[in-house]
Design a protein around this motif. Structure first.
Motif, PDB file in Angstrom:
ATOM      1  N   UNK A 296       0.831  -1.203   0.000  1.00  0.00           N
ATOM      2  CA  UNK A 296       0.000   0.000   0.000  1.00  0.00           C
ATOM      3  C   UNK A 296       0.862   1.248   0.000  1.00  0.00           C
ATOM      4  N   UNK A 297       0.708   2.140  -0.987  1.00  0.00           N
ATOM      5  CA  UNK A 297       1.475   3.392  -0.980  1.00  0.00           C
ATOM      6  C   UNK A 297       1.047   4.293   0.162  1.00  0.00           C
ATOM      7  N   UNK A 298       1.980   5.070   0.663  1.00  0.00           N
ATOM      8  CA  UNK A 298       1.693   6.057   1.694  1.00  0.00           C
ATOM      9  C   UNK A 298       1.329   7.372   1.016  1.00  0.00           C
ATOM     10  N   UNK A 299       0.154   7.853   1.241  1.00  0.00           N
ATOM     11  CA  UNK A 299      -0.295   9.078   0.588  1.00  0.00           C
ATOM     12  C   UNK A 299       0.309  10.286   1.298  1.00  0.00           C
ATOM     13  N   UNK A 300       0.193  11.446   0.631  1.00  0.00           N
ATOM     14  CA  UNK A 300       0.668  12.689   1.216  1.00  0.00           C
ATOM     15  C   UNK A 300       2.144  12.941   1.028  1.00  0.00           C
TER      16      UNK A 300
END
Length: 258
Positions: free
Chosen positions: A190-194
């Motif tokens: 899962x990519x880390x947003x922000x």
């Protein structure tokens, strides 16, 4: 075309979604190389800091490029990661990825195919390190971070192609925070947003660097190591100009994303 277009448009949507920010610089260098007439092989080479470097980086390209295979990259992909089952194999082959076998050396079909495609004027993108190396693993010498040595297959491609391609150094930052290594399941997928990302394309290699590469090519000796060192130096220098000594920051200037 459908596979490449679907992935490209998805990556462009992600970059524009507000889930991350992007600094983009120098894209015109790549566009000029791809659109040059007569056609020449194009070979960007960059650092490799995340499993999402490819394909998310190519979300910066003009939308029309996704529907023309000449304007999209071919790249080498590890067999033990990307070609582990029939579905993955179908997807990555249709995504213009050449299956490459770790440990089988530089004389294998994917390298031969990459050379042939450059001779046909296509775009071959290479991550010279051959694997993900996140910035906190870079060696530091004289307070300057150093990339690991580039793989010799990179040198073989450049040494054996009929005419030298247009070589464009690239520098990526922030992707290591978007997709950090070492996380446990399921978070590692899962990519880390922000996150703040940057993609920088340098000017094509010219002058003394290209003269050295041309001399090594003309010598007809085994000069793969020297050629890869020139490419690594070019990428490191771009990284230093963008990010400073740590090679880990983000670019301070931006272009508009097409």
């Amino acid at each position: 075309m459908l596979t490449v277009a679907a992935v490209g448009l998805t990556c462009k949507a992600f970059l524009r979604s507000g889930l991350c920010s992007l600094d983009l610089a120098g894209l015109h260098h790549l566009q000029a190389a791809l659109e040059a007439q007569p056609r020449r092989g194009v070979r960007p080479v960059s650092n490799h800091i995340s499993t999402l470097d490819d394909p998310v980086t190519w979300g910066v390209l003009p939308t029309s490029y996704y529907f023309n295979s000449h304007f999209m990259r071919w790249t080498l992909g590890a067999s033990d990661i990307m070609f582990t089952n029939p579905v993955f194999s179908w997807f990555f082959r249709n995504g213009q990825v050449l299956e490459t076998f770790r440990g089988k050396g530089i004389y294998q079909p994917s390298i031969d195919t990459a050379i042939a495609k450059l001779d046909q004027g296509e775009w071959i993108h290479l991550f010279g390190e051959g694997k993900v190396n996140q910035p906190d693993t870079y060696a530091v010498l004289d307070d300057i971070a150093r990339l690991p040595r580039f793989r010799w297959g990179v040198g073989r491609i450049l040494q054996e192609v009929q005419a030298p391609p247009i070589i464009i150094p690239m520098w990526l930052t922030g992707f290591n925070k978007l997709m950090p290594e070492g996380r446990v399941f399921p978070y590692k997928y899962l990519p880390r947003v922000g996150q703040k990302l940057s993609v920088t394309f340098g000017a094509p290699l010219a002058g003394e660097k290209m003269d050295r590469i041309q001399g090594l090519r003309a010598a007809k000796d085994d000069n793969r190591s020297e050629i890869t060192s020139i490419l690594r130096d070019a990428v490191q220098e771009l990284g230093y100009s963008v990010s400073g000594p740590s090679l880990g920051g983000a670019a301070t200037w931006k272009d508009s994303m097409p």
